[in-house]
Design a protein around this motif. Structure first.
Motif, PDB file in Angstrom:
ATOM      1  N   THR A 279     -76.688  59.776   2.676  1.00 21.86           N
ATOM      2  CA  THR A 279     -77.281  58.455   2.852  1.00 21.86           C
ATOM      3  C   THR A 279     -78.457  58.540   3.816  1.00 21.86           C
ATOM      4  O   THR A 279     -78.601  59.515   4.560  1.00 21.86           O
ATOM      5  CB  THR A 279     -76.250  57.466   3.418  1.00 21.86           C
ATOM      6  N   HIS A 280     -79.270  57.495   3.818  1.00 18.47           N
ATOM      7  CA  HIS A 280     -80.447  57.468   4.685  1.00 18.47           C
ATOM      8  C   HIS A 280     -80.062  57.606   6.151  1.00 18.47           C
ATOM      9  O   HIS A 280     -80.733  58.311   6.912  1.00 18.47           O
ATOM     10  CB  HIS A 280     -81.211  56.165   4.459  1.00 18.47           C
ATOM     11  N   LYS A 281     -78.973  56.957   6.552  1.00 19.54           N
ATOM     12  CA  LYS A 281     -78.605  56.957   7.975  1.00 19.54           C
ATOM     13  C   LYS A 281     -78.241  58.353   8.480  1.00 19.54           C
ATOM     14  O   LYS A 281     -78.375  58.644   9.667  1.00 19.54           O
ATOM     15  CB  LYS A 281     -77.450  55.987   8.235  1.00 19.54           C
ATOM     16  N   ASN A 282     -77.781  59.230   7.597  1.00 20.11           N
ATOM     17  CA  ASN A 282     -77.381  60.574   8.032  1.00 20.11           C
ATOM     18  C   ASN A 282     -78.555  61.553   8.130  1.00 20.11           C
ATOM     19  O   ASN A 282     -78.388  62.682   8.605  1.00 20.11           O
ATOM     20  CB  ASN A 282     -76.305  61.133   7.107  1.00 20.11           C
ATOM     21  N   ALA A 283     -79.732  61.135   7.682  1.00 18.96           N
ATOM     22  CA  ALA A 283     -80.996  61.860   7.921  1.00 18.96           C
ATOM     23  C   ALA A 283     -80.983  63.308   7.452  1.00 18.96           C
ATOM     24  O   ALA A 283     -81.580  64.175   8.089  1.00 18.96           O
ATOM     25  CB  ALA A 283     -81.363  61.794   9.410  1.00 18.96           C
ATOM     26  N   ILE A 284     -80.355  63.559   6.320  1.00 17.65           N
ATOM     27  CA  ILE A 284     -80.388  64.906   5.746  1.00 17.65           C
ATOM     28  C   ILE A 284     -81.818  65.298   5.393  1.00 17.65           C
ATOM     29  O   ILE A 284     -82.208  66.461   5.452  1.00 17.65           O
ATOM     30  CB  ILE A 284     -79.498  64.979   4.483  1.00 17.65           C
TER      31      ILE A 284
ATOM     32  N   PHE B 161     -60.193  57.526  -2.513  1.00 18.63           N
ATOM     33  CA  PHE B 161     -61.564  57.396  -2.006  1.00 18.63           C
ATOM     34  C   PHE B 161     -61.502  57.565  -0.481  1.00 18.63           C
ATOM     35  O   PHE B 161     -60.897  56.755   0.207  1.00 18.63           O
ATOM     36  CB  PHE B 161     -62.144  56.041  -2.395  1.00 18.63           C
ATOM     37  N   VAL B 162     -62.146  58.610   0.015  1.00 21.26           N
ATOM     38  CA  VAL B 162     -61.898  59.019   1.396  1.00 21.26           C
ATOM     39  C   VAL B 162     -63.177  59.022   2.222  1.00 21.26           C
ATOM     40  O   VAL B 162     -64.174  59.645   1.861  1.00 21.26           O
ATOM     41  CB  VAL B 162     -61.264  60.428   1.446  1.00 21.26           C
ATOM     42  N   GLY B 163     -63.128  58.313   3.336  1.00 21.18           N
ATOM     43  CA  GLY B 163     -64.151  58.366   4.372  1.00 21.18           C
ATOM     44  C   GLY B 163     -63.438  58.367   5.708  1.00 21.18           C
ATOM     45  O   GLY B 163     -62.204  58.471   5.779  1.00 21.18           O
ATOM     46  N   GLY B 164     -64.183  58.232   6.776  1.00 18.96           N
ATOM     47  CA  GLY B 164     -63.583  58.272   8.102  1.00 18.96           C
ATOM     48  C   GLY B 164     -62.524  57.203   8.310  1.00 18.96           C
ATOM     49  O   GLY B 164     -61.462  57.455   8.895  1.00 18.96           O
ATOM     50  N   ALA B 165     -62.779  55.977   7.818  1.00 17.47           N
ATOM     51  CA  ALA B 165     -61.828  54.880   8.008  1.00 17.47           C
ATOM     52  C   ALA B 165     -60.539  55.132   7.244  1.00 17.47           C
ATOM     53  O   ALA B 165     -59.438  54.881   7.754  1.00 17.47           O
ATOM     54  CB  ALA B 165     -62.464  53.562   7.555  1.00 17.47           C
ATOM     55  N   GLU B 166     -60.666  55.647   6.024  1.00 19.67           N
ATOM     56  CA  GLU B 166     -59.475  55.894   5.207  1.00 19.67           C
ATOM     57  C   GLU B 166     -58.615  57.013   5.806  1.00 19.67           C
ATOM     58  O   GLU B 166     -57.386  56.933   5.809  1.00 19.67           O
ATOM     59  CB  GLU B 166     -59.886  56.251   3.778  1.00 19.67           C
ATOM     60  N   VAL B 167     -59.277  58.055   6.315  1.00 23.17           N
ATOM     61  CA  VAL B 167     -58.543  59.136   6.982  1.00 23.17           C
ATOM     62  C   VAL B 167     -57.798  58.596   8.194  1.00 23.17           C
ATOM     63  O   VAL B 167     -56.622  58.920   8.427  1.00 23.17           O
ATOM     64  CB  VAL B 167     -59.501  60.278   7.402  1.00 23.17           C
ATOM     65  N   ALA B 168     -58.472  57.726   8.963  1.00 24.49           N
ATOM     66  CA  ALA B 168     -57.848  57.161  10.161  1.00 24.49           C
ATOM     67  C   ALA B 168     -56.611  56.340   9.815  1.00 24.49           C
ATOM     68  O   ALA B 168     -55.563  56.460  10.464  1.00 24.49           O
ATOM     69  CB  ALA B 168     -58.862  56.309  10.918  1.00 24.49           C
ATOM     70  N   ILE B 169     -56.709  55.501   8.790  1.00 28.52           N
ATOM     71  CA  ILE B 169     -55.554  54.692   8.392  1.00 28.52           C
ATOM     72  C   ILE B 169     -54.381  55.590   8.002  1.00 28.52           C
ATOM     73  O   ILE B 169     -53.243  55.380   8.441  1.00 28.52           O
ATOM     74  CB  ILE B 169     -55.912  53.770   7.205  1.00 28.52           C
ATOM     75  N   LYS B 170     -54.657  56.602   7.189  1.00 25.26           N
ATOM     76  CA  LYS B 170     -53.564  57.464   6.721  1.00 25.26           C
ATOM     77  C   LYS B 170     -52.936  58.248   7.868  1.00 25.26           C
ATOM     78  O   LYS B 170     -51.704  58.376   7.959  1.00 25.26           O
ATOM     79  CB  LYS B 170     -54.046  58.422   5.631  1.00 25.26           C
ATOM     80  N   GLU B 171     -53.761  58.796   8.741  1.00 24.10           N
ATOM     81  CA  GLU B 171     -53.223  59.578   9.850  1.00 24.10           C
ATOM     82  C   GLU B 171     -52.383  58.697  10.789  1.00 24.10           C
ATOM     83  O   GLU B 171     -51.294  59.081  11.221  1.00 24.10           O
ATOM     84  CB  GLU B 171     -54.361  60.246  10.628  1.00 24.10           C
ATOM     85  N   ILE B 172     -52.887  57.520  11.096  1.00 29.14           N
ATOM     86  CA  ILE B 172     -52.165  56.630  12.011  1.00 29.14           C
ATOM     87  C   ILE B 172     -50.854  56.161  11.389  1.00 29.14           C
ATOM     88  O   ILE B 172     -49.803  56.165  12.039  1.00 29.14           O
ATOM     89  CB  ILE B 172     -53.062  55.445  12.410  1.00 29.14           C
TER      90      ILE B 172
ATOM     91  N   VAL C 193     -75.258  71.840   2.167  1.00 33.40           N
ATOM     92  CA  VAL C 193     -75.021  70.397   2.151  1.00 33.40           C
ATOM     93  C   VAL C 193     -73.733  70.105   1.392  1.00 33.40           C
ATOM     94  O   VAL C 193     -73.646  70.327   0.181  1.00 33.40           O
ATOM     95  CB  VAL C 193     -76.209  69.644   1.504  1.00 33.40           C
ATOM     96  N   ILE C 194     -72.736  69.606   2.108  1.00 30.63           N
ATOM     97  CA  ILE C 194     -71.450  69.245   1.518  1.00 30.63           C
ATOM     98  C   ILE C 194     -71.362  67.727   1.433  1.00 30.63           C
ATOM     99  O   ILE C 194     -71.504  67.037   2.441  1.00 30.63           O
ATOM    100  CB  ILE C 194     -70.283  69.784   2.361  1.00 30.63           C
TER     101      ILE C 194
ATOM    102  N   ALA D 141     -71.789  67.874   6.492  1.00 30.07           N
ATOM    103  CA  ALA D 141     -70.758  67.336   5.610  1.00 30.07           C
ATOM    104  C   ALA D 141     -70.710  65.826   5.784  1.00 30.07           C
ATOM    105  O   ALA D 141     -70.678  65.332   6.910  1.00 30.07           O
ATOM    106  CB  ALA D 141     -69.399  67.949   5.930  1.00 30.07           C
ATOM    107  N   GLY D 142     -70.721  65.122   4.665  1.00 28.42           N
ATOM    108  CA  GLY D 142     -70.683  63.662   4.737  1.00 28.42           C
ATOM    109  C   GLY D 142     -71.458  63.051   3.588  1.00 28.42           C
ATOM    110  O   GLY D 142     -71.967  63.754   2.704  1.00 28.42           O
ATOM    111  N   ARG D 143     -71.539  61.735   3.596  1.00 28.45           N
ATOM    112  CA  ARG D 143     -72.262  61.036   2.540  1.00 28.45           C
ATOM    113  C   ARG D 143     -73.770  61.298   2.644  1.00 28.45           C
ATOM    114  O   ARG D 143     -74.312  61.340   3.754  1.00 28.45           O
ATOM    115  CB  ARG D 143     -71.990  59.536   2.611  1.00 28.45           C
TER     116      ARG D 143
END
Length: 389
Positions: A224-229, A18-29, A247-248, A220-222
């Motif tokens: 959601t309402h906050k992303n204002a697609i 399950f991948v989002g910005g936080a998960e990518v950051a943990i793996k890269e670091i 829309v990805i 590209a992204g989720r």
């Protein structure tokens, strides 16, 4: 407690696959720092087909739960604390790394409460803020419980990192008085700055039926309402008919967005592609003309710097952490939040001014290379961990 000077226990509500910005950051670091530190990670299982324990990259991942997402998430703070108690007795971690103020990180804070009550002594906690939710969401969601959890977590944090100045300022407004370090998310330049083969581009142009005079907006992204697609879909009504929106991603707003496109008569100009593997996203960027996300709130926004690295000009809103890396008409173009007319104007400005577009692309690429490569970000995080060692 005197722990092992290179062993760190990480808490994250979700983790690969399950991948989002936080998960990518943990793996890269963790991939970059494996020679300096050993990492274990506690997370929710979410899927009954996933193993309870496995090695993901350089991290030993412990998954908790039955594979029922809501239940696994709700019980994670308590199950996670129990497992962490066992692991810390065995492994002697010198540091806990809590990623975001959420269910996963709650296990780390509960663990320290239990250790303190038992006389074992608490383990220093690094809290990394990655949240992109609005201030209204923070203060009022769940009858204020999110705001309360923030205050409690910040009070128990030894060293804070935030992926944007916006999030560090938010922490201070919510009572944090300790040391804080800006450590932004990064971008994999080997993926997003790569040259895409002409044959791959040709296949995608055919697949997406892009005509020679079409202008492809991409996001590209989720969903959601906050992303204002929804604001981009609304803007299509006033944009020329050769402007098409790619829309990805998937999300709760997907069905509503498709219904909106049909209602506004622009369904043939919005292509919902759903989930696209992370490493394939640059291929779609390569046949697009403008990246757009008119966010209502944003902690940072990985997708923006990924698009910038890929050579796409970006349209964004000056909210949250976005202002850390976008300067209007220098590294991107700003539009106003909740304003489809402003979006239309920004699209026409970029598509009609070749010199401006070229300048933005070059400046944005340079900014990403200078500030946001994972080598640089991982070193900044190493310095944070070293401060606690």
């Amino acid at each position: 407690m005197k722990g092992n000077t290179n062993k760190i226990l990480v808490f994250s509500t979700a983790y690969y696959p399950f991948v989002g910005g936080a998960e990518v950051a943990i793996k890269e670091i963790t991939d970059h720092l494996y020679k300096d530190f050993q990492f274990d990670l506690i997370t929710a299982r979410f899927d009954k087909n996933l193993p309870y324990v496995e090695k993901v990259g350089k991290v030993t991942v412990y998954r908790l739960g039955s594979g029922k997402p809501k239940l696994d998430k709700l019980l994670l703070p308590f199950r996670g604390a129990i497992l962490a108690w066992k692991l810390t007795n065995k492994e002697k971690y010198y540091c806990l790394w809590a990623v975001m103020v959420t269910f996963g990180s709650g296990a780390g804070f509960i663990l320290n409460i239990c250790r303190k009550l038992s006389g074992k002594g608490r383990i220093p906690i690094v809290l990394t803020l990655q949240e992109g939710d609005s201030e209204n969401h923070l203060q009022y969601k769940w009858a204020g419980l999110i705001a309360l959890s923030w205050k409690l977590a910040l009070r128990s944090t030894d060293l804070l990192t935030g992926i944007s100045n916006f999030l560090i300022d938010r922490a201070k407004k919510n009572g944090y008085r300790g040391n804080a370090v800006l450590v932004p998310n990064g971008v994999d330049l080997s993926i997003f700055s790569q040259e895409i083969k002409d044959s791959v581009k040709k296949d995608l142009l055919i697949k997406l039926d892009k005509k020679p005079d079409d202008i492809f907006l991409v996001t590209a992204g989720r969903l959601t309402h906050k992303n204002a697609i929804d604001d981009v879909v609304s803007a299509l009504v006033t944009l020329p008919k050769n402007v098409v929106f790619i829309v990805i991603g998937k999300g709760d707003e997907g069905v509503n967005l498709q219904a909106q496109a049909r209602k506004l008569g622009v369904a043939d100009r919005v292509k919902f592609l759903g989930f696209i593997p992370y490493e394939d996203i640059p291929k779609y960027f390569s046949i697009s003309d403008i990246f757009i996300r008119p966010s209502r709130s944003e902690g940072f926004g990985n997708s923006f710097i990924e698009a910038m690295a890929a050579g796409l000009p970006v349209i964004a809103t000056p909210v949250g952490g976005i202002v850390d890396f976008i300067d209007d008409c220098e590294t991107g173009v700003f539009c106003s939040p909740d304003n489809p007319q402003s979006i239309s104007k920004a699209v026409m400005t970029l598509s009609g001014d070749f010199n401006l577009k070229s300048k933005i692309i070059e400046n944005a690429k340079n900014r990403v290379r200078e500030r946001y490569g994972w080598d640089k970000i991982a070193l900044e995080m190493k310095n944070v961990f070293d401060r606690l060692a």
